[in-house]
Enzyme design. Structure first.
Site, PDB file in Angstrom:
ATOM      1  N   HIS A 157       0.897  -1.258  -0.036  1.00 36.64           N
ATOM      2  CA  HIS A 157      -0.029   0.151   0.211  1.00 36.64           C
ATOM      3  C   HIS A 157       0.835   1.202   0.009  1.00 36.64           C
ATOM      4  O   HIS A 157       0.874   1.801  -1.027  1.00 36.64           O
ATOM      5  CB  HIS A 157      -0.855  -0.030   1.058  1.00 36.64           C
ATOM      6  CG  HIS A 157      -1.547   1.127   1.199  1.00 36.64           C
ATOM      7  ND1 HIS A 157      -1.989   1.820   2.529  1.00 36.64           N
ATOM      8  CD2 HIS A 157      -2.493   1.762   0.253  1.00 36.64           C
ATOM      9  CE1 HIS A 157      -2.879   2.922   2.283  1.00 36.64           C
ATOM     10  NE2 HIS A 157      -3.175   3.042   0.966  1.00 36.64           N
ATOM     11  N   HIS A 162      -1.906   1.099   8.039  1.00 32.25           N
ATOM     12  CA  HIS A 162      -3.491   1.256   7.653  1.00 32.25           C
ATOM     13  C   HIS A 162      -4.111  -0.030   7.801  1.00 32.25           C
ATOM     14  O   HIS A 162      -5.177  -0.305   7.446  1.00 32.25           O
ATOM     15  CB  HIS A 162      -3.759   2.075   6.550  1.00 32.25           C
ATOM     16  CG  HIS A 162      -2.947   3.033   6.174  1.00 32.25           C
ATOM     17  ND1 HIS A 162      -1.852   2.858   5.388  1.00 32.25           N
ATOM     18  CD2 HIS A 162      -2.785   4.205   6.398  1.00 32.25           C
ATOM     19  CE1 HIS A 162      -1.004   4.141   5.545  1.00 32.25           C
ATOM     20  NE2 HIS A 162      -1.750   5.023   5.968  1.00 32.25           N
TER      21      HIS A 162
HETATM   22  S1  FES Z   1       1.189   1.051   4.435  1.00 37.57           S
HETATM   23 FE1  FES Z   1       0.339  -0.757   4.835  1.00 37.57          FE
HETATM   24  S2  FES Z   1      -1.790  -0.401   5.059  1.00 37.57           S
HETATM   25 FE2  FES Z   1      -1.058   1.371   4.203  1.00 37.57          FE
END
Ligand code: FES
Ligand code: SF4
Lengths: 821, 174
Positions: free
Chosen positions: B103, B122
């Site tokens: 992500h 997140h």
């Molecule tokens: S960096 Fe891993 S959930 Fe956003």
């Protein structure tokens, strides 16, 4: 084994790539993205001067870096007739998302149609007309001529009431101010169609009547209020999954800054789980009420606030209606409206009574009231921002429940102020600009029942798939198909006839109970199976599109690629229908009626924007919006100074409430008395079946499931619609993870895949809503409220195993979605 | 370890360089002088084969920190203790993944309880027993898994990656 793209390298965006402003068109949050395009024969390099980011890409980038994009953010698309390379990535400078992408929005590029990479080949490229037993591709002229001839004949031989229209009213996606104006002008100005409905509900109505009747627009805050508040009060919503970057970029900083959170939801959502991680479990209060009892809970909270003297007397005196009843209860108002005292005569409910109704401890309700309204230790006022969505909007007693929520915000003075607001969270972005709809009436016609009763002869459908997103869907589909087939058979029997003969055959079939169906969509949808004419439309960025998000932030999302094949923006399709109507009506000798269809000489979507939105908002033009970039401007726009559009950060900061149209600017309270199940048939169904079938949304594909039915990454995760169940219930029914099951009740049957969820209450399941592969609406009864708002959320059924897990479903992960850190 | 690896990569590039030169020379005779010559490049990323550990170094369900394709790309090597699809070794239970969340690149942590990699950023999470499938999260891809091979002496080598690693537009940095 999990799906992998097997991509080890991506082309680098060259320093001189073209750059476009993009607002993610999937959900209400409207995150800012940048699209970059460049020719096929070029590529950037790793040296800083060779790439768009100006950084050394031969080095590993750190976390939260701007200079990285995933394979899902890359594609090859057509631009001005040529293939170009495309990257669409989150914009670090957009205040909405600050560079965060979501699992939906960060796949925008991959979910573009591409002849080169083969993505989204399901997109419609040409008009299709039912001929010779199949859908034959044809020209726009041919298809629109048939639409206009049949429609004109039916509405002139009968009336405009014989034309039924299903049309989206939202922004983002393929909606927006351009497209709602196009259809709005056609059906509400050139015609006065009253038998119409919206994409997700069976009538043409507001989802938040009571908020508006009380004087409050439902989107009245700024997202930053979540970081400025003391308490976030959330009901029937799950923002971590469905307003993802609003949650991550605004609510989480609020929680990390010391805000508390009260969540009302029958199930433990991921928003609750994550909020516990971010704020500490002691700062998150989950009221796991019995389904459908939100109203009783809110009334008890309000009673406690009033009795404890935690109301904002000054605000109430200055900004709310002072004496008695302002609006009486009647057919159009499911509750009376007036002063706080008046409302309390209906709303008063003790903690103990509510505890009994809602199935949560009285002490927790008292604590919620304290967290919402109890003053700080130094006596200062507590700020609270209130938010709600489908659990309320599609829940029990929509009008009164939303009224009861807004009551709490008004009583505590939490509107129009920093850290306040009482807002729906939203699904799509907004983008509504249409001529007046007063002729539709209130309550509006229940369109699904109208069609089921055999009424209406022509059905124009604009990007609505009622097969997946209506209630009582089993019956609706049966009848809609039967009526459409009558017309298909007539067309088949008239094969080889002239246009006139075919039109006559269609109209005779309509008079014999048939339905002529025109479907405008970007893909061949399920209800499109019943269509006789299918017209291909565009999405955002295949056209320029303006919309506003959940804090009324208006942006122009720019066109960076060509429409797919011969597809067109909805606004221009509506114009084409209008022009064809004018021509046909003139041929029929009906000049006066034909004249009503003038005024559609739009060459582009910008022309439609200028004809509609700009006339009401003369300051706002494409050029000015383009200059405002991804931060845009918050509506309403009040002026233009120094090259900037001037907006409005939050509504009602002057304490005057106007949404109801009252001259005195006073907000009204709602006498929202609790009355158990409001919609017909709910209590009986609850008593007759074991499982409550809650319908829920999922982070991975909510708001773009129609595209994701052809996305490998998504299909690999959920090859079938998930039905989350308590593991003990699964054992009792002999179900293993991944087994296929069906849900049965008197309304119909639907199917899905068992997914264990230990945090669920027993005898409840959470089934994903709107799946192309298993419509939850099949088992929802036709019950609606007085204003024809559906209660999708309350449905009960029994569950039966259909089959063992398939090789596909057996291979996926069935672990809990809650992160363990 | 990093140096060894670079030497290794360098040698392989060198060998390929010889082949490229020959092809280039042939092309040059056709197009004549005065025109730019196309550079021949390979279509796929050329992954190094790196020794990560020996089976004897691994304890069941205890992740070992590794770097692949180079030390700047952190990962974990795990002997899960039960056979999984794509697992290697005599028990078919050895797997390796990138631990940079696809992500936004936060560092994942291993939860031995349910054999998942979890993100503090997140809250995305990935299943080590299902090829790194994202159980729930914000990433638009499943977790990059390192392709492994075990030699007769128990040495475990990585020689490929099946998804783009966070923070690099080429899994093998230029
Ligand atoms: S960096 Fe891993 S959930 Fe956003
Ligand atoms: S949160 Fe909504 S608007 Fe933002 S990227 Fe995701 S889908 Fe798009």
């Amino acid at each position: 084994m999990a799906f992998k793209r097997q991509v080890g390298r991506l082309p680098i965006i060259p320093a001189d790539a073209q750059e476009f402003n993009v607002t993610c068109h999937y959900c209400i949050v409207g995150c800012g993205y940048k699209a970059y395009t460049w020719p096929m024969n070029r590529q950037g390099g790793t040296a800083p001067e060779q790439n768009k980011f100006g950084v050394d890409l031969s080095e590993q980038q750190v976390m939260d870096a701007e200079a990285w994009y995933a394979p899902s953010m890359y594609n090859v698309v057509r631009q001005n007739g040529r293939d170009v390379q495309l990257v669409v990535k989150p914009d670090v400078n957009c205040s909405v998302n600050s560079g965060l992408g979501s699992i939906r929005g960060a796949r925008m590029a991959e979910n573009r149609p591409s002849r080169v990479t083969g993505t989204q080949a399901q997109r419609l490229s040409d008009p299709l007309v039912w001929r010779n037993g199949v859908w034959q591709p044809t020209s726009w002229d041919d298809a629109l001529d048939l639409v206009a001839r049949v429609t004109a004949k039916v509405v002139t031989e009968g009336s405009e009431d014989d034309l039924v229209v299903s049309m989206f009213d939202h922004g983002g996606s393929a909606g927006g101010y351009e497209n709602t104006w196009g259809t709005g002008k056609l059906y509400f100005e050139s015609m006065k169609v009253k038998n119409c409905r919206i994409h997700n509900r069976p009538a043409y109505n507001s989802e938040v009547h009571s908020s508006r009747d009380m004087g409050l627009d439902e989107l009245n805050y700024a997202y930053k209020d979540y970081t400025l508040t003391d308490t976030i009060f959330m009901l029937g919503a799950n923002s971590m999954e469905t307003q993802t970057n609003l949650y991550l970029n605004h609510m989480v900083p609020g929680l990390q800054g010391g805000a508390r959170m009260v969540v009302v939801d029958p199930r433990r959502t991921l928003t609750i789980a994550s909020s516990e991680q971010y704020a500490g479990p002691e700062n998150v209060l989950h009221l796991a009420i019995k389904e459908g009892t939100d109203l009783a809970l809110c009334n008890a909270i309000l009673t406690e606030i009033v009795d404890k003297g935690w109301t904002d007397a000054e605000f109430i005196a200055a900004s709310t209606f002072p004496d008695g009843v302002a609006v009486a209860q009647d057919d159009a108002h499911p509750a009376s409206l007036g002063s706080l005292e008046h409302a309390m005569t209906a709303c008063r409910l003790s903690l103990d009574e509510a505890a009994e109704i809602c199935g949560v401890p009285a002490a927790d309700i008292a604590r919620a009231a304290e967290w919402i309204a109890g003053p700080h230790e130094d006596g200062s006022r507590r700020k609270c921002v209130t938010c709600y969505e489908k659990g309320i909007i599609w829940g029990n007693d929509n009008y009164r429940t939303i009224g009861a929520i807004v009551n709490i915000a008004l009583a505590t003075g939490n509107v129009g102020r920093e850290g306040g607001g009482v807002c729906r969270l939203g699904g799509h972005q907004e983008g509504y600009y249409r001529p007046g709809d007063a002729h539709v009436g209130r309550p509006a016609e229940y369109i699904d029942q109208f069609l089921i009763r055999g009424l209406g002869g022509v059905h124009h459908i604009w990007a609505c798939d009622h097969y997946k997103t209506t209630l009582n869907a089993s019956e609706f589909k049966r009848v809609h198909k039967r009526r459409s087939d009558i017309v298909k058979d007539a067309i088949d029997a008239a094969a080889g006839g002239t246009r006139e003969q075919v039109v006559d055959a269609i109209v005779s079939a309509i008079n014999a109970g048939g339905l002529f169906v025109v479907d405008v969509d970007i893909i061949h949808s399920q209800i499109g199976q019943n269509a006789h004419v299918i017209l291909p439309a565009c999405e955002a960025n295949e056209m320029n599109l303006t919309s506003m998000n959940g804090e009324r932030r208006l942006r122009l999302s720019e066109k960076y690629m060509d429409p797919w094949g011969n597809a067109k923006p909805d606004a221009l399709i509506a114009a084409g229908v209008a022009q064809a109507m004018e021509r046909v009506l003139r041929e029929m000798g009906n000049d006066a009626y034909a004249d009503q269809f003038k005024g559609y000489d739009w060459a582009t979507e910008e022309d439609a924007f200028m004809d509609g939105y700009n006339k009401g908002n003369p300051e706002v033009t494409y050029e000015r919006l383009r200059a405002m970039g991804n931060n845009g401007v918050q509506e309403p726009v009040t002026g233009f100074e120094n090259g900037q559009l001037i907006g409005t950060e939050r509504l009602y900061s002057d304490g005057r409430f106007t949404r109801h149209g009252r001259e005195d600017g006073k907000a009204l309270f709602c006498a929202a008395g609790w009355r158990g199940w409001q919609a017909p048939g709910k209590a009986r169904e609850q008593a007759a079946h074991r499982f409550w079938i809650n319908n829920v949304r999922a982070n991975i594909f909510w708001q773009n499931q129609f595209l994701d039915q052809k996305n490998d990454f998504v299909q690999d995760r959920y090859p079938h619609p998930f039905v989350e169940m308590h593991p003990d219930d699964m054992v009792e029914l002999g179900l293993n993870p991944g087994d296929l099951l069906e849900i049965i009740n008197d309304n119909g049957v639907t199917q899905g895949m068992a997914y264990p969820m230990p945090t669920l209450k027993r005898n409840t399941v959470a089934m994903v809503f709107g799946s192309p592969a298993g419509s939850q609406g099949n088992v929802v009864n036709p019950g609606v409220n007085e204003l024809v708002l559906p209660d999708y959320k309350h449905c009960w059924g029994d569950i039966r195993k259909i089959s063992d897990a398939t090789p596909q479903t057996a291979g996926i992960s069935f672990k809990s979605p809650e992160a363990v850190l | 370890m990093k140096c060894n690896r670079l030497v290794d990569v360098g040698r392989r590039q060198f060998l390929r360089g010889g082949l490229v030169a020959t092809a280039g020379a042939a092309a040059a005779t056709v197009v004549g002088t005065g025109q730019a010559q196309a550079q021949t490049a390979l279509a796929l990323v050329d992954y190094p084969a790196n020794r990560l550990a020996n089976i004897a170094d691994l304890a069941a369900n205890e992740p070992m920190d590794i770097g692949y394709p180079d030390a700047d790309s952190p990962g974990v090597l795990i002997k899960l203790g039960n056979a999984v699809d794509g697992g290697v070794g005599p028990d078919g239970d050895i797997v390796a993944f990138s631990v940079l969340c696809p992500h936004k690149g936060w560092m994942l942590s291993y939860n031995a309880g349910d054999r998942t990699l979890n993100c503090p950023g997140h809250h995305s999470r990935f299943d080590c027993e299902s090829g790194g499938q994202q159980i729930w999260g914000h990433a638009t891809q499943n977790l990059p898994q390192f392709r492994l091979r075990v030699e007769d002496d128990g040495d475990i080598f990585a020689d490929g990656v099946d998804e783009l690693i966070y923070g690099r537009l080429s899994n093998v940095l230029a």
